[in-house]
Design a protein around this motif. Structure first.
Motif, PDB file in Angstrom:
ATOM      1  N   VAL A   1      22.853   7.350 -15.081  1.00 51.58           N
ATOM      2  CA  VAL A   1      22.592   8.638 -14.697  1.00 51.58           C
ATOM      3  C   VAL A   1      23.231   9.248 -16.074  1.00 51.58           C
ATOM      4  N   PRO A   2      22.783  10.870 -16.159  1.00 55.15           N
ATOM      5  CA  PRO A   2      23.061  11.566 -17.288  1.00 55.15           C
ATOM      6  C   PRO A   2      24.702  11.632 -17.499  1.00 55.15           C
ATOM      7  N   PHE A   3      25.157  12.008 -18.677  1.00 51.72           N
ATOM      8  CA  PHE A   3      26.666  12.165 -19.025  1.00 51.72           C
ATOM      9  C   PHE A   3      26.519  13.516 -19.363  1.00 51.72           C
TER      10      PHE A   3
ATOM     11  N   PRO B   1      12.742  16.859 -11.078  1.00 55.12           N
ATOM     12  CA  PRO B   1      14.289  16.640 -10.878  1.00 55.12           C
ATOM     13  C   PRO B   1      14.986  17.791 -11.649  1.00 55.12           C
ATOM     14  N   LEU B   2      16.104  18.512 -11.122  1.00 55.39           N
ATOM     15  CA  LEU B   2      16.845  19.492 -11.827  1.00 55.39           C
ATOM     16  C   LEU B   2      17.609  18.727 -12.930  1.00 55.39           C
ATOM     17  N   ARG B   3      17.932  17.551 -12.894  1.00 51.58           N
ATOM     18  CA  ARG B   3      18.626  16.500 -13.797  1.00 51.58           C
ATOM     19  C   ARG B   3      18.337  15.206 -13.291  1.00 51.58           C
TER      20      ARG B   3
ATOM     21  N   ARG C   1      11.418  19.042 -17.602  1.00 55.61           N
ATOM     22  CA  ARG C   1      12.051  18.926 -18.858  1.00 55.61           C
ATOM     23  C   ARG C   1      13.306  18.206 -19.006  1.00 55.61           C
ATOM     24  N   PHE C   2      14.041  18.270 -17.593  1.00 56.15           N
ATOM     25  CA  PHE C   2      15.674  17.907 -17.825  1.00 56.15           C
ATOM     26  C   PHE C   2      15.535  16.435 -17.090  1.00 56.15           C
ATOM     27  N   ALA C   3      14.120  15.653 -16.994  1.00 57.19           N
ATOM     28  CA  ALA C   3      14.388  14.251 -16.690  1.00 57.19           C
ATOM     29  C   ALA C   3      14.379  13.439 -18.042  1.00 57.19           C
TER      30      ALA C   3
END
Ligand code: GDG
Length: 446
Positions: A156-158, A346-348, A374-376
């Motif tokens: 997942v993102p950091f 997705p939002l993120r 653009r946030f994937a």
């Protein structure tokens, strides 16, 4: 070749290990093939709670699983992992709930994992730990004397440091990252964020990006076969001449589903030429239904779907089809091939494999178009997609309109670029490059 030890929260059950498998089992298939491996983690059950692993063998892979005690499980999994870390790492502090007892359970389970795994480890083993549930595991193994190579991959993102710093006792988690020889994340941006947080604590900032992928050729073949199968035929027949817009996501608040539904409604309002000419199918299998925020989201989507259909449906056309059941993987691949538009907003998202699957599923002679947030993480390499800000339903509507009206020649050019990107970073290349980095780490330490 050294033995590879995979550690993940969940170890796939025997029926999830074969051709029908999804998730990590698919991603690691190539890395595990022909290699001596041990896969350790939670069985998925709490029936016979014990940190004493049960082992089964399939080919050269040994699966070792433990049943977590219910009390530990609730705080570790539902509480700290999915109620606190998941929203925090997706930049959604407002949805996070911190409880000290959840953090205590998270640490207890990670200690339990380390203690249970240690006796199974042999000198020379290479250990690869997966995802946010298990950040402290490496440190637990080090405290118990394991000196071999350990890598960690965050799926997942950091988030930027200022967001991460809102996590109570977050410094301890950062220190835990220090136990790993290789720290992998999905994108350059995630690597920068994690490295900045680490550097501020004076810790070695060694995070690097290893973008995960799919097995594109296998997926393409599955999609081709399934689109020609009975479910594909039923879907096509039900659509008539209408174009299919397809969304596929776990029912999760990071996936931007309410905004996406509103975006579709805006398409019908602002571009009425598409009325009765498109159908939007959203597959959203229920996920983490035991976490309150997910139940709230489900109610919101139920209401939105009802309202959109009530407002826009005609007596021979239901614009939005919304399924909360799981659809079999191959059926889904066929649906992706039939879809003219993949809608992934997705939002993120760490990466988002659905975007890559959609590309792989297309017919190269007449491919569909991809509308992508653009946030994937997937957006980083996906030239050819129509990128949107997923928070703006109007922008989603405009992108859908563009996608629905792209000439075939342009769709082919765009798809070709996306297909090259999907083939560049595959599941296999992801696993190989991570393991290669672990090997280099060993050479450096030696
Ligand atoms: C995490 C990160 C990162 C979905 N519905 C059904 C179904 N799926 C499959 C999709 C896809 C997978 O599940 C979902 O993967 P994503 O990558 O899109 O998203 P997450 O589940 O959030 O995964 C993500 C990933 O880890 C890997 O590192 O990319 O960013 O959040 O394969 O097709 N499969 C079946 N039925 C469904 O109804 N069989």
């Amino acid at each position: 070749m050294s033995r590879l030890v995979i550690v993940s929260n969940r170890v796939p059950a025997p029926r999830e290990r074969g051709a029908a498998a999804g998730g990590l089992a698919v991603a690691l298939r190539e890395a595990l093939a022909g290699r001596e491996a041990l896969w350790f983690g939670w069985s998925g059950s709490n029936h016979a709670p014990s940190y004493q692993p049960r082992q089964t063998r399939a080919g050269r892979v040994t699966f070792a699983t433990i049943d977590l005690p219910q009390a530990d499980f609730v705080g570790y999994y539902r509480g700290f992992s999915n109620g606190m870390l998941w929203p925090l790492l997706h930049h959604r502090m407002g949805l996070a709930e911190f409880r000290r007892e959840d953090l205590a359970a998270y640490r207890r389970v990670n200690e339990g994992f380390a203690a249970a795994l240690l006796p199974l480890l042999r000198p020379g083993d290479v250990v690869w730990v997966h995802d946010y549930h298990l950040i402290p595991l490496g440190a637990g193994l080090r405290r118990r004397g394991f000196g071999g190579r350990i890598g960690f991959f965050l799926h997942v993102p950091f988030p930027p440091r200022v967001i991460f710093e809102a996590l109570p006792q977050g410094e301890d988690l950062l220190a835990d990252f220090g136990a790993y020889d290789v720290l992998g994340v999905q994108t350059e941006e995630d690597a920068e964020n994690l490295n900045e947080a680490l550097a501020r604590r004076g810790l070695p900032a060694r995070a690097a990006s290893f973008p995960i992928g799919i097995e594109p050729d296998t997926f393409a073949a599955e999609a081709r076969a399934a689109a020609a199968g009975p479910d594909g035929a039923r879907l096509r027949e039900s659509l008539g001449q209408r174009a299919l817009i397809l969304g596929v996501d776990r029912l999760d608040y990071t996936k931007g589903l309410p905004q996406r539904f509103r975006g579709f409604a805006q398409l019908l309002r602002r571009f009425p030429e598409h009325r009765n000419r498109v159908t939007f199918l959203q597959v959203a299998p229920v996920s983490r239904g035991d976490v309150a925020q997910y139940r709230t989201l489900r109610r919101e989507l139920d209401e939105l779907a009802g309202r959109i259909n009530g407002e826009h449906a005609e007596f021979d056309w239901v614009p939005l089809r919304y399924l909360t059941q799981t659809v079999p993987r191959t059926t889904l691949a066929g649906f992706q091939r039939i879809a003219g538009i993949g809608l992934v907003t997705p939002l993120r998202d760490g990466m988002n494999l659905v975007a890559k699957e959609f590309v792989a599923a297309q017919d190269p002679a007449n491919p569909g178009a991809l509308v992508l947030s653009r946030f994937a993480g997937a957006a980083q390499a996906m030239e050819g997609a129509i990128l949107v800000n997923p928070h703006d339903p109007d922008e989603i509507a405009e992108a859908l309109h563009i996608a629905l009206t792209l000439p075939e020649a342009e769709r082919r050019v765009r798809w070709e670029r996306m297909w090259q990107a999907v083939r560049r970073n595959t599941a296999g290349s992801w696993a190989r490059s991570f393991i290669a980095a672990l090997d280099v780490a060993a050479a450096r330490a030696a």
